[in-house]
Design a protein around this motif. Structure first.
Motif, short mmCIF file in Angstrom:
data_model
loop_
_atom_site.label_atom_id
_atom_site.label_comp_id
_atom_site.label_asym_id
_atom_site.label_seq_id
_atom_site.Cartn_x
_atom_site.Cartn_y
_atom_site.Cartn_z
N ARG A 97 1.42 0.36 -0.24
CA ARG A 97 2.53 0.67 0.67
C ARG A 97 3.71 -0.20 0.24
O ARG A 97 3.58 -1.40 0.08
CB ARG A 97 2.16 0.36 2.12
CG ARG A 97 0.96 1.14 2.64
CD ARG A 97 1.31 2.58 2.93
NE ARG A 97 0.19 3.26 3.56
CZ ARG A 97 -0.76 3.89 2.92
NH1 ARG A 97 -0.72 3.92 1.59
NH2 ARG A 97 -1.75 4.48 3.54
N ASN A 99 7.66 -1.57 0.93
CA ASN A 99 8.62 -1.81 1.99
C ASN A 99 9.75 -2.68 1.48
O ASN A 99 9.60 -3.45 0.52
CB ASN A 99 7.93 -2.48 3.18
CG ASN A 99 7.35 -3.83 2.81
OD1 ASN A 99 6.28 -3.89 2.19
ND2 ASN A 99 8.01 -4.92 3.16
N ASN A 128 4.09 1.32 12.63
CA ASN A 128 3.77 2.13 11.46
C ASN A 128 3.00 3.36 11.92
O ASN A 128 1.80 3.29 12.19
CB ASN A 128 2.96 1.31 10.45
CG ASN A 128 2.74 2.06 9.15
OD1 ASN A 128 3.16 3.21 9.00
ND2 ASN A 128 2.09 1.41 8.21
N SER A 130 1.99 5.88 10.33
CA SER A 130 0.96 6.38 9.41
C SER A 130 -0.42 5.86 9.78
O SER A 130 -1.43 6.41 9.34
CB SER A 130 1.30 5.98 7.97
OG SER A 130 1.26 4.57 7.81
#
Length: 358
Positions: A97, A99, A128, A130
């Protein structure tokens, strides 16, 4: 003496002696070529009726094995060479992930080297989406947010809905967490699925109201600004008024990129900064203004306005030799630190009342 080869006689009869003995013209015995001596094998008669049918099967099996090997060799080549980069990138997406890491904002100094706009760490909260599988997970997440903050539930749900409509997983919440509440989330993130504490620089102004109108202030970016400038994400701060606004592109710095490794269930394994993508601090500003002189001039202007029963006043001090501005005062002013965090309706009302001098 018993013939040791007698046990093969029946077999020899049954196959009708594949290698026949023939007598030559000279009376010598020679072996006929075995390929011409083979006889078919019949199970009923005991004579070979299917001439080496097993060897035909062996040829077929060898052909299929070669074909199988060629096919899978091609697939391996296709996956490794032709699709290797694409599949590797897809695997990274599932495993990693990415960011943004906010950069430290550049500092603002007066002519004597006194820091007028410093940075200090603050803790913000983000969701988040997800990692939210169903409504039950979402309800648990909302309860955790309410326990950590004093945000209104409707306000949180409105932000989540806006993010879902925009197909964005990250939802920045307009709240600054106390250190005591942020540390448990940072220490045990698995206990707070879907929540993340972000450590960001917070602007801290020195000098009070005397120089606030010169420095300006910062607030969270508006939705339309997210579409205009790709630099900003929801929850980012932007300079408003004064020097903070004028030199925004110089002060804000360059963001870095962070990498979070997750397992199959989305749980964080490790976090790190992407090599070569470290955040870079913004540029500093050095003013010609002397903050001590600025405070003295502000007090003089304030006193003059109050003694004359006026409502507003201004003052400026210029170096006659260089033309440098040594002091620039406007009264009434405001406290810029009110905008350093997340501004509430009460803060706006207080600022409005102070500006109209009630």
């Amino acid at each position: 003496m018993k013939n040791p080869f007698s046990r093969f006689i029946s077999f020899k009869k049954r196959v009708d002696i594949s290698l026949r003995e023939v007598r030559s013209v000279g009376g010598d015995l020679k072996s006929q070529d075995w390929k011409n001596s083979l006889k078919p094998f019949d199970r009923n008669s005991g004579i070979a009726s299917e001439a080496f049918k097993g060897s035909s099967r062996l040829v077929v099996m060898q052909f299929l094995t070669i074909l199988f090997f060629v096919f899978f060799s091609y697939r391996l080549f296709d996956l490794k060479v032709n699709q290797g980069q694409a599949l590797s990138a897809q695997a990274d997406i599932n495993y990693l992930r990415f960011n943004q890491i906010r950069a430290n904002r550049g500092l603002i100094y007066d002519s004597q080297g006194i820091n007028l706009a410093a940075n200090e760490p603050s803790f913000s909260l983000a969701i988040n989406l997800s990692q939210v599988a169903d409504q039950e997970d979402l309800d648990s997440l909302l309860n955790a947010v309410i326990d950590l903050t004093d945000l209104d539930l409707n306000r949180i749900e409105a932000r989540i809905l806006a993010a879902q409509n925009a197909q964005i997983d990250r939802v920045a919440l307009p709240v600054e967490l106390e250190r005591e509440k942020a540390l448990p989330v940072l220490a045990q993130p698995d206990n707070y699925p879907g929540l993340a504490v972000e450590i960001n620089p917070k602007r801290q102004y020195v000098g009070g109201e005397s120089i606030s109108h010169v420095l300006g202030y910062m607030t969270e970016v508006f939705d339309y600004e997210l579409e205009v400038d790709e630099y900003y994400l929801a929850g980012d701060k932007k300079g408003r008024e004064g020097l903070e606004r004028q030199y925004e592109t110089y002060l804000r710095g360059i963001k870095g990129r962070g990498v979070t490794e997750v397992d199959a269930e989305g749980r964080t394994i490790n976090t790190r900064i992407d090599p070569g993508n470290d955040p870079r601090t913004g540029q500093d500003l050095v003013l010609t203004i002397d903050s001590q002189l600025q405070a003295a001039v502000y007090e003089a202007v304030q006193k003059g306005v109050e003694d004359s029963t006026g409502q507003a006043g201004a003052g400026i001090v210029i170096d006659v030799n260089s033309g440098a501005i040594l002091s620039l005062v406007s009264y009434p002013s405001y406290e810029a630190n009110l905008f350093s965090g997340y501004v509430t309706s009460a803060d706006i009302a207080f600022l409005y009342l102070s500006l109209i001098h009630i």
